[in-house]
Design an enzyme around this catalytic site. Structure first.
Site, PDB file in Angstrom:
ATOM      1  N   GLU A 289       0.826  -1.225   0.000  1.00 47.03           N
ATOM      2  CA  GLU A 289       0.000   0.000   0.000  1.00 47.03           C
ATOM      3  C   GLU A 289       0.850   1.260   0.000  1.00 47.03           C
ATOM      4  OE1 GLU A 289      -1.984  -0.633   3.773  1.00 47.03           O
ATOM      5  OE2 GLU A 289      -3.606  -1.695   2.810  1.00 47.03           O
ATOM      6  N   ARG A 292       3.045   7.760  -0.048  1.00 41.64           N
ATOM      7  CA  ARG A 292       4.121   8.745  -0.186  1.00 41.64           C
ATOM      8  C   ARG A 292       5.097   8.413  -1.327  1.00 41.64           C
ATOM      9  NH1 ARG A 292       5.774  11.634   4.126  1.00 41.64           N
ATOM     10  NH2 ARG A 292       4.955  10.040   5.516  1.00 41.64           N
ATOM     11  N   TYR A 333       5.583  17.330  12.216  1.00 42.31           N
ATOM     12  CA  TYR A 333       6.663  16.425  12.610  1.00 42.31           C
ATOM     13  C   TYR A 333       8.039  16.840  12.109  1.00 42.31           C
ATOM     14  CZ  TYR A 333       3.297  13.930   9.502  1.00 42.31           C
ATOM     15  OH  TYR A 333       2.321  13.592   8.624  1.00 42.31           O
ATOM     16  N   CYS A 360      -0.658  33.004  11.437  1.00 39.74           N
ATOM     17  CA  CYS A 360      -0.384  33.591  12.751  1.00 39.74           C
ATOM     18  C   CYS A 360       0.031  32.537  13.756  1.00 39.74           C
ATOM     19  CB  CYS A 360      -1.625  34.336  13.233  1.00 39.74           C
ATOM     20  SG  CYS A 360      -1.888  35.798  12.257  1.00 39.74           S
TER      21      CYS A 360
HETATM   22  C1  LIG Z   1      -0.921   5.878   5.468  1.00 40.99           C
HETATM   23  C2  LIG Z   1      -1.057   4.451   5.162  1.00 40.99           C
HETATM   24  C3  LIG Z   1      -0.365   3.900   4.087  1.00 40.99           C
HETATM   25  C4  LIG Z   1       0.599   4.668   3.221  1.00 40.99           C
HETATM   26  O1  LIG Z   1       1.702   5.122   3.913  1.00 40.99           O
HETATM   27  P1  LIG Z   1       2.873   5.890   3.092  1.00 40.99           P
HETATM   28  O2  LIG Z   1       3.869   6.228   4.121  1.00 40.99           O
HETATM   29  O3  LIG Z   1       2.252   7.089   2.469  1.00 40.99           O
HETATM   30  O4  LIG Z   1       3.370   4.928   2.062  1.00 40.99           O
HETATM   31  C5  LIG Z   1      -0.591   2.571   3.790  1.00 40.99           C
HETATM   32  N1  LIG Z   1      -1.443   1.818   4.529  1.00 40.99           N
HETATM   33  C6  LIG Z   1      -2.116   2.318   5.592  1.00 40.99           C
HETATM   34  C7  LIG Z   1      -3.026   1.454   6.344  1.00 40.99           C
HETATM   35  C8  LIG Z   1      -1.934   3.649   5.937  1.00 40.99           C
HETATM   36  O5  LIG Z   1      -2.594   4.137   6.986  1.00 40.99           O
END
Ligand SMILES: *Cc1c(COP(=O)(O)O)cnc(C)c1O
Length: 432
Positions: A289, A292, A333, A360
């Site tokens: 998944e 980023r 962060y 602000c």
């Molecule tokens: C945010 C998230 C991702 C993706 O994370 P990245 O750091 O953007 O690759 C994948 N799976 C789940 C369950 C997430 O919450």
């Protein structure tokens, strides 16, 4: 500072995807998010080409929370890739972009009853169950609607992989998922198996974000497979699918040393194949998944410089016409970025500056103590790699309208999301 391969400098001006940043800034005004579609498509293709096995099927699920709009759905659709959602709003947008809902996976640690109903009404591909209460709601809705649903369970493997470090503390206290070691997991599986409308596929896990250590994934995959095998034996069922999540680290500054996608993907595949063989187990499908790692480097933000202030204390501020309202990550962060003065791009970097926004908040700083070209009011500043968690986390703090997003493809630019107007900002208000 790194120029990505879709960028070059010509006559002192930065080009992105073959287009002059100065022209884009004038045409659309600033601040402006720019997304390079060719770049995104190449990234997705790189994932697809290298995340492949002879032993099981594989699938990429784009984590849509990184950046989502109708145009993005179209790109994901064209690339024949899956997508996730974590809220009713994301589901709604995806549905209204004519995306194939069977390719949507629903996440979230507190999906509301209405959101779960939506999943059934939209007939999405799979719900990833976070906890026991949610499993009960899903069983109720399945019976009420007399509709089938594929489900996975989000498990917590007790690894907490963080930026630049690989921590194993506080591992069992994540708000997400259910521990692979807890009794609750068995209770959830019981509940699912008792309901013949639910089809149990297997387990999903996501260990963190901006991860640079392959070892964190090795550990995750190992625990997932070993525990899956145990569950198969206890329940006499087959765990058919595993989803090992996203979180692959990307380059923001020279401090980041991302693993090339090809190497990372080959590692995930070979590790999974090896551990499956060791445990004498087989699966039908493996998912990842990435969010980023698909979108971050494909985007950047163009700002106009509105003021330059040298403080009595000696800090030189460059003020831009956006800030934490369009990029909360530095505040949230301490995220770091690189930047360039787009209309003085080949000049030497001669001054140490702090780039601050117009909100602000003293904390509204985008880049701290950074070496930059000389610049003047009216120049354009580009901050790189803002494609992920930029627009999607943008706010209207100080009633600042959200910037427009443009797409660049094959040397052409077009609008993907309009700039918010002042009327947009007050359209929900009711006169009192
Ligand atoms: C945010 C998230 C991702 C993706 O994370 P990245 O750091 O953007 O690759 C994948 N799976 C789940 C369950 C997430 O919450």
């Amino acid at each position: 500072m790194k120029l990505f391969k879709n960028m070059n400098i010509e006559n002192n001006i930065l080009n992105i995807g073959g287009l002059k940043v100065t022209d884009l800034a004038k045409k659309y005004t600033t601040p402006l998010y720019v997304m390079d579609i060719n770049f995104i498509e190449e990234r997705i293709k790189e994932f697809k080409d290298n995340f492949k096995s002879k032993h099981f099927k594989t699938e990429i699920i784009y984590a849509s929370k990184a950046f989502l709009c109708k145009g993005m759905c179209k790109i994901i659709k064209n690339m024949d890739t899956h997508m996730d959602a974590v809220s009713g709003g994301e589901l709604y947008l995806i549905k209204h972009s004519n995306f194939d809902m069977q390719k949507v996976h629903m996440h979230g640690n507190n999906k509301t009853y209405d959101e779960l109903l939506m999943c059934f009404e939209y007939n999405i591909g799979c719900i990833i169950i976070d906890n026991y209460d949610e499993a009960r709601k899903i069983v109720d809705i399945a019976k009420l609607k007399n509709k089938k649903m594929k489900v996975m369970i989000r498990v917590n493997v007790g690894i907490d992989a963080h930026t630049h470090e690989y921590i194993k503390t506080s591992k069992h206290n994540s708000k997400f998922g259910v521990s692979v070691y807890s009794k609750q997991l068995n209770e959830i599986i019981h509940l699912i198996l008792k309901c013949n409308l639910l089809e149990f596929l297997g387990f999903q896990c996501h260990i963190g974000s901006q991860i640079f250590e392959k070892e964190a994934f090795l550990e995750e995959i190992k625990i997932l497979i070993i525990e899956s095998k145990k569950i198969e034996n206890i329940f006499g069922i087959k765990i058919r699918e595993l989803d090992i999540g996203g979180g692959f680290g990307v380059y923001y500054t020279s401090e980041d040393k991302p693993i090339p996608i090809k190497i990372f993907m080959e590692f995930l595949i070979s590790t999974t194949e090896k551990i499956l063989a060791e445990e004498q187990m087989s699966i039908e499908k493996l998912y990842i998944e990435p969010g980023r790692s698909i979108i971050a480097n494909a985007g950047c933000t163009i700002y106009s410089i509105g003021g330059i202030k040298e403080t009595y204390g000696g800090t030189k501020y460059i003020f831009v016409d956006g800030g934490m309202s369009d990029n909360i990550r530095p505040c949230l962060y301490q995220a770091k970025y690189e930047a360039i003065v787009a209309n003085r791009a080949s000049e030497d970097r001669v001054q140490k500056v702090t780039v601050a926004g117009k909100c602000c908040e003293s904390g509204d700083v985008l880049i701290k103590d950074y070496l930059l070209q000389k610049c003047e009011v009216g120049d354009f500043l580009v901050i790189f790699s803002t494609g992920a968690y930029g627009y999607s986390m943008a706010s209207n703090y100080n009633k600042i309208p959200r910037p427009a997003v443009i797409f660049i493809k094959d040397g052409k630019d077009f609008l993907a999301i309009k700039r918010e107007s002042y009327d947009d900002l007050i359209k929900l208000d009711i006169n009192y």
